[in-house]
Scaffold this active site. Structure first.
Site, PDB file in Angstrom:
ATOM      1  N   GLY A 114       0.820   1.461 -10.804  1.00  0.00           N
ATOM      2  CA  GLY A 114      -0.326   1.421 -11.702  1.00  0.00           C
ATOM      3  C   GLY A 114      -0.511   0.149 -12.487  1.00  0.00           C
ATOM      4  N   ASP A 153       1.704  -6.204  -2.289  1.00  0.00           N
ATOM      5  CA  ASP A 153       1.957  -4.916  -2.924  1.00  0.00           C
ATOM      6  C   ASP A 153       1.800  -5.039  -4.425  1.00  0.00           C
ATOM      7  OD1 ASP A 153       2.890  -2.473  -3.808  1.00  0.00           O
ATOM      8  OD2 ASP A 153       4.894  -2.665  -2.955  1.00  0.00           O
ATOM      9  N   GLY A 154       0.855  -4.259  -4.972  1.00  0.00           N
ATOM     10  CA  GLY A 154       0.724  -4.179  -6.423  1.00  0.00           C
ATOM     11  C   GLY A 154      -0.688  -4.407  -6.927  1.00  0.00           C
ATOM     12  N   GLY A 155      -1.286  -3.385  -7.489  1.00  0.00           N
ATOM     13  CA  GLY A 155      -2.593  -3.535  -8.125  1.00  0.00           C
ATOM     14  C   GLY A 155      -3.737  -3.771  -7.169  1.00  0.00           C
ATOM     15  N   HIS A 180      10.559  -0.347   1.640  1.00  0.00           N
ATOM     16  CA  HIS A 180      10.656  -1.482   0.717  1.00  0.00           C
ATOM     17  C   HIS A 180      11.804  -1.201  -0.253  1.00  0.00           C
ATOM     18  CE1 HIS A 180       8.572  -3.718  -2.881  1.00  0.00           C
ATOM     19  NE2 HIS A 180       9.649  -4.354  -2.456  1.00  0.00           N
ATOM     20  N   MET A 239      13.780   2.559  -5.212  1.00  0.00           N
ATOM     21  CA  MET A 239      14.196   1.899  -6.452  1.00  0.00           C
ATOM     22  C   MET A 239      15.541   2.464  -6.906  1.00  0.00           C
ATOM     23  SD  MET A 239      10.601   2.017  -8.524  1.00  0.00           S
ATOM     24  CE  MET A 239       9.043   1.803  -7.689  1.00  0.00           C
ATOM     25  N   ASP A 270       8.715   3.192  -1.117  1.00  0.00           N
ATOM     26  CA  ASP A 270       9.309   2.381  -2.175  1.00  0.00           C
ATOM     27  C   ASP A 270      10.624   2.977  -2.667  1.00  0.00           C
ATOM     28  OD1 ASP A 270       7.439   0.174  -2.716  1.00  0.00           O
ATOM     29  OD2 ASP A 270       6.030   1.781  -3.208  1.00  0.00           O
ATOM     30  N   SER A 288       1.133   3.685  -0.196  1.00  0.00           N
ATOM     31  CA  SER A 288       2.426   3.875  -0.858  1.00  0.00           C
ATOM     32  C   SER A 288       2.538   5.293  -1.384  1.00  0.00           C
ATOM     33  CB  SER A 288       2.586   2.887  -2.009  1.00  0.00           C
ATOM     34  OG  SER A 288       3.737   3.205  -2.768  1.00  0.00           O
ATOM     35  N   MET A 346      13.820  -1.960  -3.217  1.00  0.00           N
ATOM     36  CA  MET A 346      13.979  -2.636  -4.506  1.00  0.00           C
ATOM     37  C   MET A 346      15.356  -2.232  -5.031  1.00  0.00           C
ATOM     38  SD  MET A 346      10.110  -2.161  -5.970  1.00  0.00           S
ATOM     39  CE  MET A 346       9.696  -0.764  -4.913  1.00  0.00           C
ATOM     40  N   GLY A 387       8.852  -2.134  -9.806  1.00  0.00           N
ATOM     41  CA  GLY A 387       9.517  -1.087 -10.567  1.00  0.00           C
ATOM     42  C   GLY A 387       8.609  -0.003 -11.095  1.00  0.00           C
ATOM     43  N   PHE A 388       7.305  -0.282 -11.220  1.00  0.00           N
ATOM     44  CA  PHE A 388       6.382   0.707 -11.777  1.00  0.00           C
ATOM     45  C   PHE A 388       5.058   0.648 -11.038  1.00  0.00           C
ATOM     46  CE2 PHE A 388       9.186  -0.632 -15.230  1.00  0.00           C
ATOM     47  CZ  PHE A 388       9.690   0.584 -15.660  1.00  0.00           C
ATOM     48  N   HIS A 398       4.119   3.272   3.273  1.00  0.00           N
ATOM     49  CA  HIS A 398       4.982   2.400   2.479  1.00  0.00           C
ATOM     50  C   HIS A 398       5.904   3.264   1.639  1.00  0.00           C
ATOM     51  CE1 HIS A 398       5.898  -1.600   0.915  1.00  0.00           C
ATOM     52  NE2 HIS A 398       5.941  -1.079  -0.299  1.00  0.00           N
ATOM     53  N   MET A 456       4.974  -9.610  -3.954  1.00  0.00           N
ATOM     54  CA  MET A 456       4.739  -8.656  -5.036  1.00  0.00           C
ATOM     55  C   MET A 456       3.690  -9.234  -5.978  1.00  0.00           C
ATOM     56  SD  MET A 456       6.483  -5.921  -4.552  1.00  0.00           S
ATOM     57  CE  MET A 456       6.083  -5.186  -6.152  1.00  0.00           C
TER      58      MET A 456
END
Length: 220
Positions: free
Chosen positions: A145, A175-177, A66, A37, A35, A8, A68, A142-143, A33, A137
């Protein structure tokens, strides 16, 4: 089934973005990826079509957009022109999910559907035959980290069970963490496409990407 890393660029250093993307491609990452927003569906604002258009030629990687974005159907043709290969929209952001998926596919792109952490896996079931990829997700969108939400693993398992029962080879992207330390858990649950931002671009991009690719090779 192919196992794919999608770095990403939200976490990349934009001063050297082209070079950073080249490093991930050289190390084996097939996707980038992207993102998007809008400050409405999610609180943050990131980037859009002009940035995608400008980086499209930097590598030969698949551009995995992606969105959002509230009512993303408005922008499908714009993202096609900008160079997207896959467009993923949020179930929660579409007034007419079916029409949005149909528009993506009729524009010649692969269609993805994403669900947020608070959305149950069953809500995506009826769309599975019509999409190429289901994006889970594992953080609230939206954020960058954020920490991986452990309950996401059960959702991934449930969705892979659904696709298998329907005889589908739908990609399941998460996606995420995601870091090297928990990537195997995500893959073991049934995902085959993993998105990583900070874990790729935070530090030695080439080394980080290669470490992910070594993990993915074990699942081929």
């Amino acid at each position: 089934m192919k196992y794919i890393l999608a770095p990403s660029i939200l976490a990349a250093d934009f001063r050297t973005l082209g070079k950073e993307m080249e490093l991930t491609e050289e190390a084996g990452a097939e996707y980038i990826h992207f993102d998007v927003m809008d400050g409405m569906f999610v609180p943050s604002i990131s980037f859009g079509m002009p940035v995608l258009q400008s980086i499209k030629g930097a590598t030969s990687q698949v551009m995995d957009a992606h969105l959002m974005v509230q009512e993303p159907i408005r922008y499908i043709e714009d993202f096609k022109r900008a160079g997207a290969d896959i467009v993923t929209v949020h179930l929660e952001a579409c007034g007419d999910v079916d029409a949005t998926i149909k528009k993506i596919r009729s524009s010649g792109m692969k269609a993805g559907l994403s669900i947020c952490p608070d959305t149950k896996a069953e809500e995506a079931k009826r769309y599975l035959p019509d999409i190429d990829m289901l994006l889970v997700m594992s953080v609230h969108p939206g954020f960058g980290g954020q920490k991986f939400i452990p309950e996401s693993l059960e959702k991934i398992r449930a969705l892979r069970t659904m696709t298998d029962a329907l005889g589908l080879d739908t990609d399941i992207e998460v996606d995420g963490g995601i870091y090297h330390s928990n990537a195997r858990e995500v893959l073991d649950a049934g995902a085959n496409v993993i998105v990583a931002g900070s874990a790729v671009f935070g530090g030695d991009t080439m080394k980080n990407t290669k470490e992910f690719m070594e993990i993915l090779k074990d699942y081929e």
